[in-house]
Design a protein around this motif. Structure first.
Motif, short mmCIF file in Angstrom:
data_model
loop_
_atom_site.label_atom_id
_atom_site.label_comp_id
_atom_site.label_asym_id
_atom_site.label_seq_id
_atom_site.Cartn_x
_atom_site.Cartn_y
_atom_site.Cartn_z
N VAL A 56 2.24 -5.70 -7.76
CA VAL A 56 0.54 -5.31 -8.07
C VAL A 56 0.58 -3.71 -7.65
O VAL A 56 1.27 -3.17 -6.71
CB VAL A 56 -0.46 -6.13 -7.17
CG1 VAL A 56 0.07 -5.96 -5.71
CG2 VAL A 56 -1.72 -5.88 -7.41
N PHE A 57 -0.28 -3.21 -8.48
CA PHE A 57 -0.35 -1.66 -8.39
C PHE A 57 -1.69 -1.33 -8.93
O PHE A 57 -2.48 -2.05 -9.74
CB PHE A 57 0.86 -1.02 -9.26
CG PHE A 57 0.64 -1.38 -10.62
CD1 PHE A 57 0.15 -0.53 -11.36
CD2 PHE A 57 1.55 -2.44 -10.82
CE1 PHE A 57 0.07 -0.60 -12.82
CE2 PHE A 57 1.51 -2.72 -12.58
CZ PHE A 57 0.87 -1.78 -13.47
N SER A 58 -2.10 0.13 -8.65
CA SER A 58 -3.50 0.65 -9.19
C SER A 58 -2.96 1.89 -9.57
O SER A 58 -2.31 2.79 -8.85
CB SER A 58 -4.29 0.89 -8.03
OG SER A 58 -5.26 1.80 -8.36
N LEU A 59 -3.48 2.33 -10.81
CA LEU A 59 -3.29 3.77 -11.29
C LEU A 59 -4.03 4.89 -10.71
O LEU A 59 -3.88 5.97 -10.83
CB LEU A 59 -3.62 3.65 -12.77
CG LEU A 59 -2.44 2.91 -13.65
CD1 LEU A 59 -2.53 3.13 -15.21
CD2 LEU A 59 -0.89 3.33 -13.21
N THR A 117 -7.02 2.85 4.71
CA THR A 117 -6.03 2.13 3.79
C THR A 117 -6.10 0.47 3.90
O THR A 117 -6.15 0.11 4.79
CB THR A 117 -4.82 2.44 4.28
OG1 THR A 117 -4.63 4.10 4.07
CG2 THR A 117 -3.46 1.78 3.62
N ARG A 118 -6.38 -0.01 2.51
CA ARG A 118 -6.33 -1.45 2.30
C ARG A 118 -5.20 -2.14 1.84
O ARG A 118 -4.48 -1.47 1.05
CB ARG A 118 -7.24 -1.63 1.46
CG ARG A 118 -8.83 -0.94 1.91
CD ARG A 118 -9.42 -0.87 3.14
NE ARG A 118 -9.98 -2.35 3.30
CZ ARG A 118 -10.81 -2.77 2.97
NH1 ARG A 118 -12.00 -2.10 2.26
NH2 ARG A 118 -11.35 -4.21 3.12
N VAL A 119 -5.03 -3.29 2.37
CA VAL A 119 -4.08 -4.01 1.93
C VAL A 119 -4.17 -5.04 0.49
O VAL A 119 -5.10 -5.62 0.53
CB VAL A 119 -3.22 -4.98 2.96
CG1 VAL A 119 -2.17 -5.98 2.70
CG2 VAL A 119 -2.93 -4.24 4.09
N ILE A 120 -3.59 -4.47 -0.44
CA ILE A 120 -3.98 -5.31 -1.67
C ILE A 120 -2.72 -6.23 -2.08
O ILE A 120 -1.73 -5.94 -2.27
CB ILE A 120 -3.98 -4.33 -2.90
CG1 ILE A 120 -5.02 -3.18 -2.37
CG2 ILE A 120 -4.52 -5.18 -4.17
CD1 ILE A 120 -6.44 -3.73 -2.28
N ASP A 139 2.40 0.81 -0.12
CA ASP A 139 1.86 1.75 0.68
C ASP A 139 0.12 1.40 0.77
O ASP A 139 -0.64 2.39 1.27
CB ASP A 139 1.94 3.42 0.05
CG ASP A 139 3.11 3.68 0.30
OD1 ASP A 139 3.87 3.31 1.12
OD2 ASP A 139 3.53 4.38 -0.92
N GLY A 140 -0.29 0.19 0.07
CA GLY A 140 -1.85 -0.04 0.28
C GLY A 140 -2.77 0.90 -0.78
O GLY A 140 -2.29 1.91 -1.33
N GLN A 141 -3.88 0.53 -0.51
CA GLN A 141 -4.79 1.25 -1.45
C GLN A 141 -5.76 1.97 -0.45
O GLN A 141 -6.27 1.73 0.30
CB GLN A 141 -5.78 0.30 -2.14
CG GLN A 141 -6.90 1.11 -3.17
CD GLN A 141 -6.13 1.89 -4.34
OE1 GLN A 141 -5.19 1.43 -4.60
NE2 GLN A 141 -6.77 2.68 -4.85
N VAL A 142 -5.60 3.63 -0.91
CA VAL A 142 -6.26 4.47 -0.11
C VAL A 142 -7.54 4.66 -0.54
O VAL A 142 -7.67 5.18 -1.78
CB VAL A 142 -5.38 5.80 0.00
CG1 VAL A 142 -6.03 6.66 0.85
CG2 VAL A 142 -3.97 5.49 0.38
N VAL A 143 -8.55 4.56 0.05
CA VAL A 143 -9.94 4.63 -0.24
C VAL A 143 -10.69 5.80 0.70
O VAL A 143 -10.59 5.70 1.87
CB VAL A 143 -10.86 3.45 -0.18
CG1 VAL A 143 -12.15 3.62 -0.47
CG2 VAL A 143 -10.06 2.15 -0.55
#
Length: 289
Positions: A56-59, A117-120, A139-143
């Motif tokens: 799973v990833f985010s651009l 930093t959120r765990v996705i 590395d999680g999602q940095v918001v």
């Protein structure tokens, strides 16, 4: 009877173990013999599924709080079907549970409100031929908090005893914004409304340093420091004289009635004389041309 899955063996002590090499359903019978030669048998059905991996990833990483972010999960297996559950910190994201694969991926579009930093994760359900698996975003999602800009970057100066009005605006966050004076000192006679209007009539001269902060609808803030100089200015007073009738006007003056106004030093003033019917304007006096 039957056949064990390829890669598995059954020991004489009854341990079925090994590494299955092929997926499929195996049917076999296990027979047990006791010390006196008595026997018993049991039929088994064992399904071996293909190993899968889920990524799973985010651009968009980092992303901004309350802004849309898209997560994509990909399942590697043998023609995987089934569903994916997207989760933040272990909690299924609203609207992103049981997302169908197409063909081997699914997406989740959401907004995240909490900075940090959120765990996705993405949980793959598995199917008849493929095992379930879970992927965690590296590395999680940095918001991050939105960058709220307070404008204009500088404010015009003013003149003592002359009306002052300047709109303060903000951008980068979620409307509506609330404005507040935070540090320093506003010029005497000026006030700042919660809607961002800095206005009033300054009563003292000098340079005033202060900061104005804007808070958006989600509680995020931004601020700009200002320095405003209030100059002494000059007061212009006019009069209508003679036996006729009429008026003299300019911004802030409509004489007779309102015949005095304060202007910044150096301001060029253009007066307009408007005689009434039956009267004639004969000219200016006291050095006014």
């Amino acid at each position: 009877a039957g056949t064990l899955p390829v890669g598995l063996t059954l020991s004489s002590a009854g341990l079925l173990s090994g590494t299955p090499l092929t997926a499929g359903n195996a049917l076999f019978t296990v027979t047990v013999t006791d010390a006196s030669g008595g026997t018993g048998a049991q039929d088994f059905s064992l399904t071996i599924k293909n190993l899968t991996t889920t990524a799973v990833f985010s651009l968009t990483n980092p992303s901004v709080a309350y802004n849309a972010v898209t997560f994509t999960a990909v399942v590697l297996g043998v023609n995987p079907t089934g569903t994916l559950d997207f989760k933040i910190d272990g909690i299924t994201i609203a609207g992103c549970g049981a997302k169908s694969l197409s063909p081997n991926l699914a997406q989740c579009v959401t907004t995240i409100s909490t900075v940090g930093t959120r765990v996705i994760t993405a949980d793959y359900s598995g199917d008849t031929n493929n095992a379930a698996s879970t992927g965690t975003q590296s590395d999680g999602q940095v918001v991050t908090a939105p960058t709220i800009t307070v404008s204009p970057p500088t404010l015009p100066g003013g003149t003592a005893n002359a009306a002052y009005s300047q709109a303060i605006t903000a951008s980068g966050g979620t409307v509506a914004y609330t404005f507040a004076f935070s540090t320093g000192a506003l010029p005497d006679g000026l006030t700042l409304s919660s809607g961002g209007l800095l206005s009033g009539t300054p009563t003292a001269t000098g340079t005033f340093n202060f900061t104005i902060a804007a808070t958006d609808a989600n509680g995020f803030t931004g601020a700009t420091a200002y320095s405003v100089t209030i100059n002494p200015g000059q007061t212009l007073t006019v009069a209508v004289t003679g036996t006729g009738f009429g008026s003299v006007t300019v911004t802030g003056i409509n004489c007779p009635g309102d015949c005095s106004e304060t202007f910044a030093t150096g301001t060029v003033i253009e007066l307009t004389a408007m005689p009434t019917a039956g009267s004639t304007f004969t000219g200016w006096s006291d050095g006014c041309t």
